[in-house]
Design an enzyme around this catalytic site. Structure first.
Site, PDB file in Angstrom:
ATOM      1  N   THR A  11       5.238   9.827  -6.558  1.00  0.00           N
ATOM      2  CA  THR A  11       4.621   9.360  -5.635  1.00  0.00           C
ATOM      3  C   THR A  11       4.375  10.277  -4.036  1.00  0.00           C
ATOM      4  OG1 THR A  11       5.207   7.246  -3.982  1.00  0.00           O
ATOM      5  CG2 THR A  11       7.082   8.801  -3.997  1.00  0.00           C
ATOM      6  N   SER A  80       5.904   4.217  -7.904  1.00  0.00           N
ATOM      7  CA  SER A  80       5.739   4.217  -6.413  1.00  0.00           C
ATOM      8  C   SER A  80       5.035   3.994  -5.949  1.00  0.00           C
ATOM      9  CB  SER A  80       6.580   5.154  -5.273  1.00  0.00           C
ATOM     10  OG  SER A  80       7.174   4.649  -4.707  1.00  0.00           O
ATOM     11  N   CYS A  81       4.321   4.691  -5.453  1.00  0.00           N
ATOM     12  CA  CYS A  81       3.150   4.455  -4.405  1.00  0.00           C
ATOM     13  C   CYS A  81       1.362   4.804  -6.019  1.00  0.00           C
ATOM     14  CB  CYS A  81       2.326   5.391  -3.551  1.00  0.00           C
ATOM     15  SG  CYS A  81       4.037   3.850  -2.718  1.00  0.00           S
ATOM     16  N   ASP A 208      16.215  -1.368  -6.640  1.00  0.00           N
ATOM     17  CA  ASP A 208      16.016  -0.852  -5.880  1.00  0.00           C
ATOM     18  C   ASP A 208      15.429  -1.388  -5.114  1.00  0.00           C
ATOM     19  OD1 ASP A 208      13.656   0.133  -5.098  1.00  0.00           O
ATOM     20  OD2 ASP A 208      12.308   0.550  -6.571  1.00  0.00           O
ATOM     21  N   HIS A 236      15.636   3.032  -7.176  1.00  0.00           N
ATOM     22  CA  HIS A 236      13.927   3.343  -7.129  1.00  0.00           C
ATOM     23  C   HIS A 236      13.635   4.773  -7.557  1.00  0.00           C
ATOM     24  CE1 HIS A 236      10.000   2.700  -5.619  1.00  0.00           C
ATOM     25  NE2 HIS A 236       9.489   3.717  -5.249  1.00  0.00           N
ATOM     26  N   LYS A 237      14.303   4.733  -7.911  1.00  0.00           N
ATOM     27  CA  LYS A 237      14.096   6.645  -9.099  1.00  0.00           C
ATOM     28  C   LYS A 237      15.074   6.722 -10.527  1.00  0.00           C
ATOM     29  CE  LYS A 237      12.422   8.636  -5.374  1.00  0.00           C
ATOM     30  NZ  LYS A 237      10.277   8.432  -5.480  1.00  0.00           N
TER      31      LYS A 237
END
Length: 258
Positions: A11, A80-81, A208, A236-237
């Site tokens: 990300t 993510s992004c 998350d 999140h990871k």
């Protein structure tokens, strides 16, 4: 078991280093794995102020796919992004992508502007804690907002359950990045013929703390992936906190689509 070529995309503000646990786990299973630094990320020598758009930021992935031998396909995994990188790549090199895997990731659609999921993310999670913001003017005169992710945000929202060592590594190597939101808002929609046609797999956890559960459920409902995996626990990871679980899921993706 089927083996595949996985291409791992980090990300914004991060680098290929974020995959340091998942890459060898996949390689032990016999897969080929390429982890790329995007422009002005990781050890890429460019600075974010030299990058004019998310498409330019995606250049290393696009160049990699351009050079991929005809007939060879890869599975792109974006965290993510990086779902935006997958969409950009699929619109240009759809014949070289066996599937896109969205790992706690933005899942853009082909109906709205490419900035749509970014806007929804920022509505869901508007306060990025101690993140610092900067601006520069790109080559077309657009004002681009960049960010340096704050250490509190990193620890409490991104690397929530990661080890102290993983968090310290992130603090040391994190770089400025950008969502290029206003440029994405003016970009043509992603196409049905390209991005819309690839197989999409979504991996997420309700633990998350930045891509919150309601936002992730909304994404899944908005643009239904071919397969959804919900990992129990983690953060999140997931590639760091649930490495073996993610590797197992990616084996299933290879079995289905490679």
């Amino acid at each position: 078991m089927v083996t595949a070529h996985f291409v791992l995309i980090h990300t914004i503000c991060h680098g290929a280093w974020i995959w340091h646990k998942l890459k060898p786990a996949l390689e032990r299973a016999g897969h080929k794995v390429t982890a790329l630094d995007m422009a002005a990320s990781g050890i890429d020598p460019r600075q974010i102020e030299q990058i004019n758009s998310f498409d330019e930021y995606s250049e290393p992935l696009l160049t990699f796919l351009e050079k991929l031998p005809q007939g060879e396909k890869v599975i792109i995994v974006g965290e993510s992004c990086a779902g935006l990188n997958i969409a950009i790549a699929a619109d240009r090199y759809v014949d070289k992508i066996a599937a896109g895997v969205f790992h706690n990731s933005l899942l853009p659609d082909t109906v709205h502007s490419p900035s749509y999921t970014v806007e929804k993310l920022l509505e869901s999670f508007p306060d990025w804690r101690d993140t610092e913001y900067f601006t520069f003017t790109n080559i077309t005169g657009e004002t681009i907002t960049t960010m340096k992710l704050g250490f509190v945000l990193l620890r409490e929202n991104l690397f929530t359950k990661c080890t102290d060592g993983e968090y310290e590594l992130a603090k040391m190597v994190m770089r400025k990045g950008s969502l290029f939101q206003n440029v994405l808002a003016q970009r043509p929609k992603f196409t049905e013929k390209g991005y819309g046609s690839i197989k999409k797999v979504y991996i997420w956890t309700d633990q998350d703390k930045i891509f919150l559960p309601d936002f992730q459920r909304w994404q899944i409902a908005n643009y239904k992936p071919d397969k959804v995996y919900q990992v129990q626990g983690g953060d999140h990871k997931l590639q760091l906190t649930k490495t073996e679980e993610v590797a197992h899921i990616l084996q299933e993706v290879a079995d289905a689509y490679a």
